[in-house]
Design a protein around this motif. Structure first.
Motif, PDB file in Angstrom:
ATOM      1  N   THR A  35       0.832  -1.203   0.000  1.00 21.87           N
ATOM      2  CA  THR A  35       0.000   0.000   0.000  1.00 21.87           C
ATOM      3  C   THR A  35       0.864   1.249   0.000  1.00 21.87           C
ATOM      4  OG1 THR A  35      -1.801  -1.132   1.152  1.00 21.87           O
ATOM      5  CG2 THR A  35      -1.774   1.269   1.270  1.00 21.87           C
ATOM      6  N   ALA A  36       1.910   1.246   0.824  1.00 21.26           N
ATOM      7  CA  ALA A  36       2.822   2.395   0.879  1.00 21.26           C
ATOM      8  C   ALA A  36       3.525   2.598  -0.460  1.00 21.26           C
ATOM      9  CB  ALA A  36       3.838   2.195   1.998  1.00 21.26           C
ATOM     10  N   TYR A  37       3.916   1.502  -1.094  1.00 20.23           N
ATOM     11  CA  TYR A  37       4.601   1.580  -2.384  1.00 20.23           C
ATOM     12  C   TYR A  37       3.669   2.169  -3.440  1.00 20.23           C
ATOM     13  CZ  TYR A  37       7.739   0.115  -6.180  1.00 20.23           C
ATOM     14  OH  TYR A  37       8.583   0.093  -7.267  1.00 20.23           O
ATOM     15  N   VAL A  38       2.424   1.697  -3.476  1.00 12.73           N
ATOM     16  CA  VAL A  38       1.449   2.212  -4.437  1.00 12.73           C
ATOM     17  C   VAL A  38       1.213   3.705  -4.201  1.00 12.73           C
ATOM     18  CG1 VAL A  38      -0.980   2.128  -5.145  1.00 12.73           C
ATOM     19  CG2 VAL A  38       0.295   0.006  -4.816  1.00 12.73           C
ATOM     20  N   GLY A  39       1.052   4.078  -2.934  1.00 17.00           N
ATOM     21  CA  GLY A  39       0.812   5.471  -2.614  1.00 17.00           C
ATOM     22  C   GLY A  39       1.947   6.371  -3.051  1.00 17.00           C
ATOM     23  N   ARG A  40       3.163   5.957  -2.787  1.00 12.86           N
ATOM     24  CA  ARG A  40       4.324   6.763  -3.166  1.00 12.86           C
ATOM     25  C   ARG A  40       4.493   6.829  -4.681  1.00 12.86           C
ATOM     26  NH1 ARG A  40       7.612   3.952  -0.802  1.00 12.86           N
ATOM     27  NH2 ARG A  40       8.681   2.889  -2.508  1.00 12.86           N
ATOM     28  N   THR A  41       4.294   5.696  -5.343  1.00 15.82           N
ATOM     29  CA  THR A  41       4.491   5.634  -6.791  1.00 15.82           C
ATOM     30  C   THR A  41       3.449   6.459  -7.535  1.00 15.82           C
ATOM     31  OG1 THR A  41       5.464   3.426  -6.614  1.00 15.82           O
ATOM     32  CG2 THR A  41       4.630   4.071  -8.771  1.00 15.82           C
ATOM     33  N   LEU A  42       2.211   6.411  -7.060  1.00 13.97           N
ATOM     34  CA  LEU A  42       1.120   7.106  -7.754  1.00 13.97           C
ATOM     35  C   LEU A  42       0.827   8.484  -7.160  1.00 13.97           C
ATOM     36  CD1 LEU A  42       0.808   4.142  -8.705  1.00 13.97           C
ATOM     37  CD2 LEU A  42      -1.670   4.500  -8.651  1.00 13.97           C
ATOM     38  N   GLY A  43       1.469   8.815  -6.036  1.00 16.96           N
ATOM     39  CA  GLY A  43       1.241  10.108  -5.404  1.00 16.96           C
ATOM     40  C   GLY A  43      -0.158  10.256  -4.845  1.00 16.96           C
ATOM     41  N   ILE A  44      -0.654   9.186  -4.192  1.00 14.65           N
ATOM     42  CA  ILE A  44      -2.017   9.207  -3.649  1.00 14.65           C
ATOM     43  C   ILE A  44      -1.992   8.860  -2.168  1.00 14.65           C
ATOM     44  CG2 ILE A  44      -3.164   8.725  -5.844  1.00 14.65           C
ATOM     45  CD1 ILE A  44      -3.219   5.793  -5.152  1.00 14.65           C
ATOM     46  N   GLU A  45      -3.091   9.205  -1.474  1.00 12.30           N
ATOM     47  CA  GLU A  45      -3.194   8.949  -0.044  1.00 12.30           C
ATOM     48  C   GLU A  45      -3.403   7.461   0.228  1.00 12.30           C
ATOM     49  OE1 GLU A  45      -2.683  11.157   2.371  1.00 12.30           O
ATOM     50  OE2 GLU A  45      -2.216  12.608   0.784  1.00 12.30           O
ATOM     51  N   VAL A  73       6.405  -0.279 -13.363  1.00 13.78           N
ATOM     52  CA  VAL A  73       7.197  -0.479 -12.143  1.00 13.78           C
ATOM     53  C   VAL A  73       8.225  -1.591 -12.340  1.00 13.78           C
ATOM     54  CG1 VAL A  73       6.997  -1.450  -9.807  1.00 13.78           C
ATOM     55  CG2 VAL A  73       5.547   0.451 -10.496  1.00 13.78           C
ATOM     56  N   ASP A  74       9.416  -1.406 -11.806  1.00 11.19           N
ATOM     57  CA  ASP A  74      10.472  -2.418 -11.853  1.00 11.19           C
ATOM     58  C   ASP A  74      10.114  -3.532 -10.862  1.00 11.19           C
ATOM     59  OD1 ASP A  74      12.768  -3.983 -11.340  1.00 11.19           O
ATOM     60  OD2 ASP A  74      14.116  -2.301 -11.720  1.00 11.19           O
ATOM     61  N   PRO A  75       9.930  -4.762 -11.332  1.00  7.60           N
ATOM     62  CA  PRO A  75       9.509  -5.831 -10.417  1.00  7.60           C
ATOM     63  C   PRO A  75      10.528  -6.141  -9.336  1.00  7.60           C
ATOM     64  CG  PRO A  75      10.105  -6.737 -12.555  1.00  7.60           C
ATOM     65  CD  PRO A  75      10.037  -5.241 -12.717  1.00  7.60           C
ATOM     66  N   HIS A  76      11.807  -6.028  -9.662  1.00  8.16           N
ATOM     67  CA  HIS A  76      12.838  -6.316  -8.666  1.00  8.16           C
ATOM     68  C   HIS A  76      12.797  -5.289  -7.535  1.00  8.16           C
ATOM     69  CE1 HIS A  76      14.680  -9.445 -11.155  1.00  8.16           C
ATOM     70  NE2 HIS A  76      14.452  -8.645 -12.181  1.00  8.16           N
ATOM     71  N   ASP A  77      12.605  -4.028  -7.890  1.00  6.88           N
ATOM     72  CA  ASP A  77      12.514  -2.967  -6.887  1.00  6.88           C
ATOM     73  C   ASP A  77      11.296  -3.184  -5.996  1.00  6.88           C
ATOM     74  OD1 ASP A  77      13.203  -0.169  -5.869  1.00  6.88           O
ATOM     75  OD2 ASP A  77      11.157   0.141  -6.582  1.00  6.88           O
ATOM     76  N   PHE A  78      10.165  -3.476  -6.617  1.00  2.02           N
ATOM     77  CA  PHE A  78       8.932  -3.693  -5.864  1.00  2.02           C
ATOM     78  C   PHE A  78       9.065  -4.871  -4.916  1.00  2.02           C
ATOM     79  CE2 PHE A  78       4.909  -5.962  -5.391  1.00  2.02           C
ATOM     80  CZ  PHE A  78       4.055  -4.965  -4.938  1.00  2.02           C
TER      81      PHE A  78
END
Length: 226
Positions: A35-45, A73-78
């Protein structure tokens, strides 16, 4: 062994919430990081990030697949980030180790996670030497369960005959493609399923051969009955 299982030569297990109890909430730690990764990547709450994450899970099979498709998104990073969690909620599971050791034939792990993470989980459980191999998200070409190609790839990689193979998994929908190619299916119904009408009460589950609530107890039962 139970008559319906006497033909099984290949025992295939999902990893998360299957080889350890869903009640440990280990996967909740991964979900929080997703959830944190999605929020940071997409710039959403956070709340919106959680909604998007779940949407990707139901549509694509994994959050990663959706992020790759829509945002490159880079799968290795995720995977490195979301799997960077403590394993302290998992304990050495001697009864499960003993049961899997007694199973006749080959034993494999089939997971939408990656191998480094799977190895950490298996080592923590005492299962580090219990399996012949791990078929992970990279071996699937980053196309996860329940896509049929993941199951075909597993069988090709390990030269498996589905007709003599059993697949144990906590997500009911991931068993349908296994049944379609002739595998015996075992649903570990432990409360881990993450919603969705296809998994709700009354859903068609004709593709499930066995339903259990505790994998270890079931394994010991079938071994004692053999």
């Amino acid at each position: 062994m139970f008559a319906r299982l006497g033909h099984i030569r290949n025992w295939i297990f999902d990893l998360d919430n299957t080889l350890y109890p869903a009640g440990t909430d280990l996967f909740a730690r991964i979900e929080a990081r997703m959830t944190a990764y999605v929020g940071r990547t997409l710039g959403i709450e956070r709340d919106e990030a959680f909604r998007v994450q779940k949407g990707y899970f139901h549509r694509y099979g994994t959050t990663l697949t959706g992020l790759m498709a829509d945002h490159g998104v880079d799968p290795h990073d995720f995977l490195a980030e979301v799997h960077d969690i403590e394993m302290d909620v998992l304990d050495h599971d001697a009864p499960l180790v003993a049961a899997i050791a007694r199973l006749p034939g080959r034993k494999l792990v089939f997971t939408n996670g990656d191998t480094p993470y799977a190895l950490k989980v298996l080592d923590r459980l005492g299962l580090g030497d219990s399996f012949e191999g791990i078929h992970d998200i990279h071996a699937m070409g980053l196309v996860p369960k329940p896509d049929p190609s993941a199951y075909a790839g597993l069988c090709a990689a390990f030269d498996l005959d589905p007709a003599v193979s059993l697949f144990a998994e906590d997500m009911a929908r991931n068993l349908a493609p296994a049944k379609a190619i002739g595998m015996t299916t075992l649903w570990v119904d432990n409360g881990s399923e993450q919603g969705g009408s296809e998994q709700g009460p009354g859903a068609d589950r004709d593709f499930i051969d066995f339903t259990v609530h505790d994998l270890t107890s079931w394994l010991h039962d079938i071994l004692e009955a053999s």
